[in-house]
Design a protein around this motif. Structure first.
Motif, PDB file in Angstrom:
ATOM      1  N   ALA A  65      29.528  46.034  35.442  1.00  0.00           N
ATOM      2  CA  ALA A  65      30.926  45.759  35.794  1.00  0.00           C
ATOM      3  C   ALA A  65      31.438  44.534  35.036  1.00  0.00           C
ATOM      4  CB  ALA A  65      31.066  45.555  37.303  1.00  0.00           C
ATOM      5  N   ARG A  68      31.951  45.518  31.502  1.00  0.00           N
ATOM      6  CA  ARG A  68      32.927  46.603  31.397  1.00  0.00           C
ATOM      7  C   ARG A  68      32.423  47.751  30.516  1.00  0.00           C
ATOM      8  NH1 ARG A  68      38.464  43.059  31.191  1.00  0.00           N
ATOM      9  NH2 ARG A  68      38.699  42.952  33.448  1.00  0.00           N
ATOM     10  N   ARG A 168      34.774  42.462  39.634  1.00  0.00           N
ATOM     11  CA  ARG A 168      35.208  43.688  38.954  1.00  0.00           C
ATOM     12  C   ARG A 168      34.701  44.928  39.679  1.00  0.00           C
ATOM     13  NH1 ARG A 168      34.455  41.639  32.715  1.00  0.00           N
ATOM     14  NH2 ARG A 168      36.366  40.384  32.701  1.00  0.00           N
ATOM     15  N   HIS A 169      33.480  44.871  40.187  1.00  0.00           N
ATOM     16  CA  HIS A 169      32.922  46.003  40.926  1.00  0.00           C
ATOM     17  C   HIS A 169      33.733  46.254  42.195  1.00  0.00           C
ATOM     18  CE1 HIS A 169      29.955  48.844  42.345  1.00  0.00           C
ATOM     19  NE2 HIS A 169      29.814  48.154  43.455  1.00  0.00           N
ATOM     20  N   GLN A 172      37.027  47.844  41.499  1.00  0.00           N
ATOM     21  CA  GLN A 172      36.877  49.261  41.154  1.00  0.00           C
ATOM     22  C   GLN A 172      36.557  50.098  42.386  1.00  0.00           C
ATOM     23  OE1 GLN A 172      33.711  49.068  38.295  1.00  0.00           O
ATOM     24  NE2 GLN A 172      35.005  48.181  36.709  1.00  0.00           N
TER      25      GLN A 172
END
Length: 176
Positions: A65, A68, A168-169, A172
């Motif tokens: 994550a 990316r 970021r995880h 998402q």
């Protein structure tokens, strides 16, 4: 006439670096001769954390994550930059990354899901030349190889990667 000494020197320098790194890592082996035999036979040696190095274990989903991308080469490139060339091992099944850090890292408070392997923790450490996931399928390998003996990751950089990965995880829709 071309100068053919450059590739030889580069290969020699890499071999010299790998030998120096191997000798340094072997300080963490219970039995250095056995570890060398294991490296020769399987590519992996069991080394004890907490003496010359500790290891921060980070779930791959956080590293992927943060980077990316899930492409091993791109993840390795990201980690090399984000960790300033600090060494990182990928587990055999690819679900964990192990950033080698100074043993004093064990005294730090760590974010949820990140574990510091210290004294009495054992780690499968690949031979210093095992750096290509395509050539070394089904075994641990170095996503970022050691630059030299004692060249470890800066703990703050590793924790920043893990924190960015967690953010970021979560963004998402992943588990927290």
């Amino acid at each position: 006439m071309t100068d053919s000494s450059e590739p030889t020197l580069a290969a020699g320098s890499q071999a010299t670096r790998e030998l120096a790194v191997a000798e340094w890592l072997l300080v963490a082996a219970h039995n250095a001769d056995e570890a060398v035999t294991d490296w020769r036979n399987t590519g992996l040696a069991v080394l004890e954390c907490g003496g010359v190095f500790a290891a921060l274990r980070i779930p791959a989903l956080l590293v992927v994550a943060a980077a990316r991308t899930s492409h091993p080469g791109d993840v390795a490139e990201y980690l090399a930059g984000a960790l300033h060339g600090g060494p990182v091992i990928v587990s055999a099944n690819g679900d964990q990354y192990y950033a080698l850090v100074p043993p004093s890292t064990a005294k730090r408070k760590l974010p949820h899901g990140i574990e510091c392997l210290t004294r009495s923790s054992l780690l499968f450490v690949p031979r210093p030349d095992l750096t290509d996931p395509n050539q070394h399928a089904h075994t641990s390998y170095w996503a970022v190889p050691m630059d030299g003996p004692g060249a470890l990751c800066q703990p703050d950089a590793v924790l920043q990667v893990a924190t960015v990965g967690r953010f970021r995880h979560t963004q998402q829709g992943g588990d927290q």
